[in-house]
Design an enzyme around this catalytic site. Structure first.
Site, short mmCIF file in Angstrom:
data_model
loop_
_atom_site.label_atom_id
_atom_site.label_comp_id
_atom_site.label_asym_id
_atom_site.label_seq_id
_atom_site.Cartn_x
_atom_site.Cartn_y
_atom_site.Cartn_z
N LEU A 111 -16.94 -30.00 2.77
CA LEU A 111 -16.28 -29.41 4.22
C LEU A 111 -17.59 -29.61 5.73
O LEU A 111 -16.67 -29.62 6.22
CB LEU A 111 -16.65 -28.18 4.47
CG LEU A 111 -15.49 -27.44 5.45
CD1 LEU A 111 -14.26 -27.37 4.80
CD2 LEU A 111 -16.13 -25.67 4.82
N ILE B 258 -13.36 -28.55 -3.17
CA ILE B 258 -14.34 -28.41 -1.78
C ILE B 258 -15.64 -27.31 -2.15
O ILE B 258 -15.50 -26.00 -2.34
CB ILE B 258 -13.34 -27.88 -0.98
CG1 ILE B 258 -12.20 -29.08 -0.08
CG2 ILE B 258 -14.26 -28.09 0.30
CD1 ILE B 258 -11.57 -28.84 0.45
N CYS B 259 -16.75 -27.96 -2.01
CA CYS B 259 -17.88 -27.06 -1.14
C CYS B 259 -18.44 -27.67 -0.30
O CYS B 259 -18.10 -28.32 0.23
CB CYS B 259 -18.97 -27.11 -2.46
SG CYS B 259 -19.60 -28.92 -3.06
N ASP B 260 -19.82 -27.39 0.56
CA ASP B 260 -20.43 -27.85 1.08
C ASP B 260 -20.91 -29.11 1.42
O ASP B 260 -20.17 -29.77 2.45
CB ASP B 260 -21.35 -26.85 1.40
CG ASP B 260 -21.54 -25.25 1.76
OD1 ASP B 260 -20.42 -25.24 2.69
OD2 ASP B 260 -21.74 -24.85 1.94
#
Length: 159
Positions: free
Chosen positions: A145, A116-118
């Site tokens: 996210l 997961i990243c932004d």
């Protein structure tokens, strides 16, 4: 006999072959043909990249299902961003450490791993790196996210 028609029924006048017409067009408009070929290459590259990312991207609901099955969730955002809010159960993992993840997380090579990243773009690169290291079930959260928050799913904060 001035008005006499002298042409044969099957005259020797040769019609241009379509391939010759194509060659003539290309030689006369090489810049247009070059632009069309370049556009085709860009579209094919873009579509193939989207298709590859689409195969490894999962929705937020799929992430919840995989977490219930014991998936490893790696959040590769910066520690301060992780502390401000993350998916419950995710581990903060520096993106630089992805290169050595095959050694540090050997037991998860055949289990689901979700990165997961932004926004999901940095995570896609991390998933490609994990796949090269032998992780068979590496995924990214589609939209990152930001998509998780957009669906009003809970976010944990570091204490």
């Amino acid at each position: 006999m001035e008005g006499r028609y002298n042409a044969l029924p099957f005259s020797a006048a040769r019609r241009p072959v379509p391939m010759e017409q194509l060659v003539q067009y290309i030689s006369a408009h090489y810049y247009l043909v070059g632009a069309a070929v370049l556009a085709l290459v860009v579209v094919v590259t873009f579509e193939s990249r989207l298709r590859l990312q689409g195969e490894s991207a999962i929705s937020a609901q799929d992430l919840i299902r995989l977490m219930n099955q014991g998936a490893l969730v790696l959040d590769i955002r910066k520690p301060e961003e992780f502390a401000a809010g993350h998916v419950n159960g995710a581990k903060q993992f520096d993106s630089e450490k992805i290169l050595n993840a095959g050694e540090t997380h050997k037991r998860f090579k055949d289990k689901p791993v979700v990165v997961i990243c932004d926004s999901g773009s940095l995570a896609a690169a991390a998933v490609r790196q994990l796949t090269r290291q032998g992780f068979t079930k590496a995924f990214t959260l589609r939209g990152g996210l930001a998509a998780w928050r957009a669906e009003n799913l809970p976010v944990a904060k570091a204490a």
